[in-house]
Enzyme design. Structure first.
Site, PDB file in Angstrom:
ATOM      1  N   ASP A   3      51.715  30.479  41.454  1.00 28.38           N
ATOM      2  CA  ASP A   3      51.234  30.318  42.823  1.00 28.38           C
ATOM      3  C   ASP A   3      51.389  28.872  43.292  1.00 28.38           C
ATOM      4  O   ASP A   3      51.263  27.934  42.491  1.00 28.38           O
ATOM      5  CB  ASP A   3      49.754  30.731  42.872  1.00 28.38           C
ATOM      6  CG  ASP A   3      49.265  31.041  44.265  1.00 28.38           C
ATOM      7  OD1 ASP A   3      50.098  31.317  45.138  1.00 28.38           O
ATOM      8  OD2 ASP A   3      48.032  31.022  44.468  1.00 28.38           O
ATOM      9  N   HIS A   4      51.683  28.670  44.567  1.00 27.81           N
ATOM     10  CA  HIS A   4      51.681  27.361  45.233  1.00 27.81           C
ATOM     11  C   HIS A   4      52.217  26.221  44.376  1.00 27.81           C
ATOM     12  O   HIS A   4      51.454  25.383  43.881  1.00 27.81           O
ATOM     13  CB  HIS A   4      50.263  27.005  45.684  1.00 27.81           C
ATOM     14  CG  HIS A   4      49.845  27.705  46.925  1.00 27.81           C
ATOM     15  ND1 HIS A   4      50.332  27.389  48.175  1.00 27.81           N
ATOM     16  CD2 HIS A   4      48.994  28.747  47.110  1.00 27.81           C
ATOM     17  CE1 HIS A   4      49.784  28.185  49.083  1.00 27.81           C
ATOM     18  NE2 HIS A   4      48.975  29.015  48.456  1.00 27.81           N
ATOM     19  N   GLY A  10      44.572  33.474  50.914  1.00 27.17           N
ATOM     20  CA  GLY A  10      43.180  33.308  51.314  1.00 27.17           C
ATOM     21  C   GLY A  10      42.431  34.619  51.368  1.00 27.17           C
ATOM     22  O   GLY A  10      41.636  34.854  52.286  1.00 27.17           O
TER      23      GLY A  10
END
Length: 289
Positions: free
Chosen positions: A82-83, A209
């Protein structure tokens, strides 16, 4: 079965009108809990680790644990980074056995984001793994990435279409009003924007989110076109609170098994609820047919 690329999972979800839960895990117990939830509900699953967790545990440890879980499971499981904005870390994870990676260059200008994303897509093409990218900027805190409200901005539908065309990226995470972390109030999600982006791009969309979004809003996001939902902060809170509860009752407890078991049980229940909201119950058969 072996770990699979998230590309066919998410393409199938997009066609079927449901969403797949993607859960950030930081310990073996957290990984086991979400895998057990997926097995019980027969939901396809995406395991995720942040860059911080990769640095903490090592990509090979994470990938091997995920592979063992996948080999023991009857549902398809992908492993996602992720990210990440560091190309070297992305390549480390690919070599370790990750089947999906996110290049996050959303903090850069559009042309730079395109160039950085295309570089990862080209590297991943040879091994057939999924590449996710972000357009616009999702606010809040994710690992060591902090985006305040002033610098968060929503993705433009036309830019999303152009971005996918120029990069060949497999999945897209457009900023649509959600935020990383737990919301202070209700999130301000732009559902019309999701629909507009989904109509313009041919790839699955990712909802970042996902912690703390009201149930009805999650369902609306899925209906509007989201095929993957990331959940991180909410899982950490559930897991940690279950451990704290054990120590509240027995401050002298020193056997990790005594507090990890209830933490796993609490996290499994939370993951099952997210899978229900995503509409992924029983959908493992869609991929396995």
């Amino acid at each position: 079965m072996a770990l699979v690329s998230s590309t066919p999972l998410l393409e199938t979800a997009r066609q079927g009108g449901y969403c797949i839960g993607a859960f950030n895990v930081h310990t073996l117990e957290m990984l086991q809990a979400v895998v057990e939830a997926a097995e019980e509900t027969q939901s396809p699953l995406i395991l995720q680790s942040t860059v911080g967790t990769v640095k903490h545990l090592g990509p090979d440890y994470i990938a091997k644990a995920a592979l063992v879980a996948s080999n023991r499971s009857s549902v398809p499981i992908a492993l996602h980074l992720d990210h990440c904005s560091d190309f070297d870390i992305i390549m480390q994870c690919i070599r370790a056995g990750y089947t999906s990676v996110m290049i996050d260059a959303s903090h850069e200008e559009f042309d730079v984001n395109v160039a950085m994303t295309r570089k990862v897509v080209e590297a991943a093409r040879a091994v057939g793994i999924n590449v996710e990218a972000e357009l616009g900027r999702v606010g809040g805190v994710e690992d060591d990435i902090v985006v305040d409200e002033q610098h968060a901005n929503l993705a433009d539908p036309d830019e999303c279409a152009e971005f996918v065309r120029l990069t060949g990226v497999h999945t897209l995470a457009p900023a649509i009003g959600t935020a990383h972390g737990i919301y202070k109030g209700d999130p301000n999600i732009d559902f019309d924007r999701i629909e507009q982006i989904a109509a313009r791009v041919s790839v699955p969309l990712v909802l970042h989110g996902g912690s703390g979004i009201p149930d009805e809003q999650v369902r609306r996001c899925v209906i509007a076109g989201m095929s993957k939902m990331n959940v991180a902060t909410e899982l950490r809170i559930v897991f940690s609170n279950a451990i704290k509860e054990v120590f509240d009752k027995n401050p002298d407890e020193n056997d990790p098994r005594k507090y990890m078991v209830p933490a796993k049980q609490a996290l499994k229940a939370a993951a099952i609820e997210k899978m229900r909201l995503c509409g992924s119950f029983g959908k493992a058969r869609d991929y396995l047919q």
